[in-house]
Design an enzyme around this catalytic site. Structure first.
Site, PDB file in Angstrom:
ATOM      1  N   CYS A   1       0.506  -0.967  -0.347  1.00 60.64           N
ATOM      2  CA  CYS A   1       0.432   0.088  -0.147  1.00 60.64           C
ATOM      3  C   CYS A   1       1.186   0.691  -0.416  1.00 60.64           C
ATOM      4  O   CYS A   1       2.075   1.513   0.705  1.00 60.64           O
ATOM      5  CB  CYS A   1      -0.932   0.209   1.380  1.00 60.64           C
ATOM      6  SG  CYS A   1      -0.012   0.243   2.820  1.00 60.64           S
TER       7      CYS A   1
ATOM      8  N   ASN B   1       2.256  -6.111  -5.086  1.00 51.50           N
ATOM      9  CA  ASN B   1       1.853  -6.755  -6.722  1.00 51.50           C
ATOM     10  C   ASN B   1       1.761  -6.148  -7.375  1.00 51.50           C
ATOM     11  O   ASN B   1       0.304  -4.444  -7.204  1.00 51.50           O
ATOM     12  CB  ASN B   1       1.305  -8.044  -6.543  1.00 51.50           C
ATOM     13  CG  ASN B   1       1.702  -9.317  -5.828  1.00 51.50           C
ATOM     14  OD1 ASN B   1       1.976  -8.541  -4.475  1.00 51.50           O
ATOM     15  ND2 ASN B   1       2.393 -10.054  -6.232  1.00 51.50           N
TER      16      ASN B   1
END
Lengths: 322, 322
Positions: free
Chosen positions: B250, B263
């Site tokens: 994040c 990712n």
């Protein structure tokens, strides 16, 4: 296989586009501190603010005070936006503003009507009036930019010929007037571009005007910003508008909210360039610090990635040090 | 100029990699609902969870219960991660887990030591022991993956020859044993890759093993995810690991915090493929809804962009409708 530029130039729009989209309430001192931090990064051009109606955009009402508060660094160009004669007069009267004429055009009538209450064709007439004024005032033209060049939320798909046609028109008008027009910008105002669309539009514009210099104004609305920049770099494009920390939009916006439409993030794209061996003249660590300052000022997480992960500089020495 | 694949396959890792990195406290029902939503998008492979020590990763302790809670959709593969024999035994004993053997290798000794308490060479010995076990159990090999293939926070730069060498070793070991090894993955575990590094490593691996199929496991740690995927697509790469909503990291993480290493975002990359005319078999609107569900479950804004801006489908009809 590709035609990477040796040097890429970023036109920093965070202080203007970033704070314009926020609800306001940020202190003059904070906004001046951000411009000052950006001035120390090696950026050559910083768009500071807009001279627009204080009623329409109250958060930009103190444009003159902001210009008075920043520390101008020699060699850096500090520009600003205006949309009408009143704003232009204010910008010209304001000490410290580097004045350059911008030609703004629309590839979408629906967006032109919504944004300027005129058609794209009427916008061209207005450009002629602006050029009269710039010529009379001896103001050099800085750029022509066509908005919604890759697609429009109000009109749908935009054929690249339309966007390119507007820029070709601007180029010829300036040429016929004997005015220099340093650069032509395709703007992905609403985040429609993809790498193939970038290649098509840039290719068409190159074919039409092989001698013109092309720049891109891109947003990362739908996550393709870095891919679009890569496609452009591989076509030799070396001028990009961008915003520190990805200011100008945020991933926290409601779906469909225009606040989602963030500019490409300056420091992430500088990192892309540097990792590919392309120079920018920018001190990446200083730029990351400026991005973190922007995040502290805004007071919530911003979209830039590198500012959260850190650069690779600290890790690169590990093997040698181990 | 490029060698775009006609179809790209995404291995969805959000349910596993995403929730593993969170602090926990998400209900089984919510996590099952996310897997079920993903099952309806056209994704062919979903990594559901990890069979790992409940002490080390308490948020994955209920792996069996999660598999019992999901609605398996025919044609979708539901896989899971294990790191030791205990986890492997649990996964094999758990109904609904599609078991495939994974070969994990390190391009960095420093990372191998930190992550596995062994060198990269010792890791290869362990792979041989795993292959013995998989052969004995009749478990097919799914992939070999080399971690820190593009650089390592603990070791610095990693020469591409090293990452490629590990995969070539795995390929030959499997060939000598007569085991099929469907795909070789280069993993940018710590977000070091750039488009040129992708091309170099993929090119080297292709040169060494022209017949092998190559996949990429990429993170968007420093904002280059989409550019790296574009470079890979242009080399014909058609297999990517990704996470819905950009789960797995994040932008709100502290600087240098590993939570920053998200990712690549599945729906943003599916959007990239579709906009470039590449098929994925995925219903993008359904995937965006799954991403929004993930965001509601996690309870804070996630890194995906398309989920906040919306796709272009609703806008594309504008001209026709106007």
């Amino acid at each position: 296989m590709s035609d990477l530029p040796k040097h890429v130039h970023f036109h920093e729009e965070g202080p203007r586009e970033g704070f314009q989209i926020e609800r306001g309430g940020f202190s003059l001192a904070d906004r001046a501190a951000l411009v000052d931090a950006l001035s120390e990064t090696g950026l050559e051009e910083i768009q500071v603010t807009s001279f627009v109606s204080p009623k329409a955009v109250p958060q930009m009402a103190d444009a003159e005070a902001l210009f008075a508060a920043i520390r101008r660094k020699p060699g850096v160009r500090y520009d600003a936006v205006w949309l009408n004669e009143r704003g232009y007069d204010r910008a010209r009267a304001c000490p410290g503003v580097d004045i350059g004429g911008r030609i703004a055009l629309y590839a979408s009538d629906a967006f032109a009507l919504r944004n300027n209450n005129c058609t794209a064709a009427v916008m061209r007439e207005r450009v002629n009036a602006w050029l009269d004024r710039y010529e009379a005032d001896g103001v050099p033209i800085e750029r022509a930019l066509v908005m919604a060049a890759f697609g429009c939320n109000f009109e749908g798909e935009i054929p690249p010929e339309r966007a390119v046609g507007e820029l070709v028109w601007a180029y010829r008008v300036c040429r016929d007037r004997g005015l220099a027009l340093p650069r032509l910008y395709l703007a992905d105002t609403m985040g429609w571009a993809n790498p193939q669309a970038i290649r098509r539009a840039v290719g068409l514009l190159r074919d039409a005007l092989p001698e013109a210099e092309i720049g891109l104004h891109l947003h990362d609305t739908r996550g393709l910003g870095a891919a679009n920049v890569l496609a452009a770099l591989e076509m030799g494009i070396s001028h990009f508008d961008s915003a520190v920390a990805g200011l100008g939009g945020c991933p926290f916006a409601g779906h469909g909210d225009s606040r989602g439409a963030g500019n490409i993030c300056t420091e992430d794209m500088v990192f892309l360039c540097h990792e590919m061996g392309i120079g920018t003249g920018i001190d990446l660590e200083a730029l990351v610090e400026a991005a973190r300052l922007a995040e502290r000022i805004i007071g919530r997480p911003l979209a830039g990635r590198l500012m959260h992960a850190g650069t690779l500089a600290a890790y690169r020495g590990r093997r040698a040090a181990a």
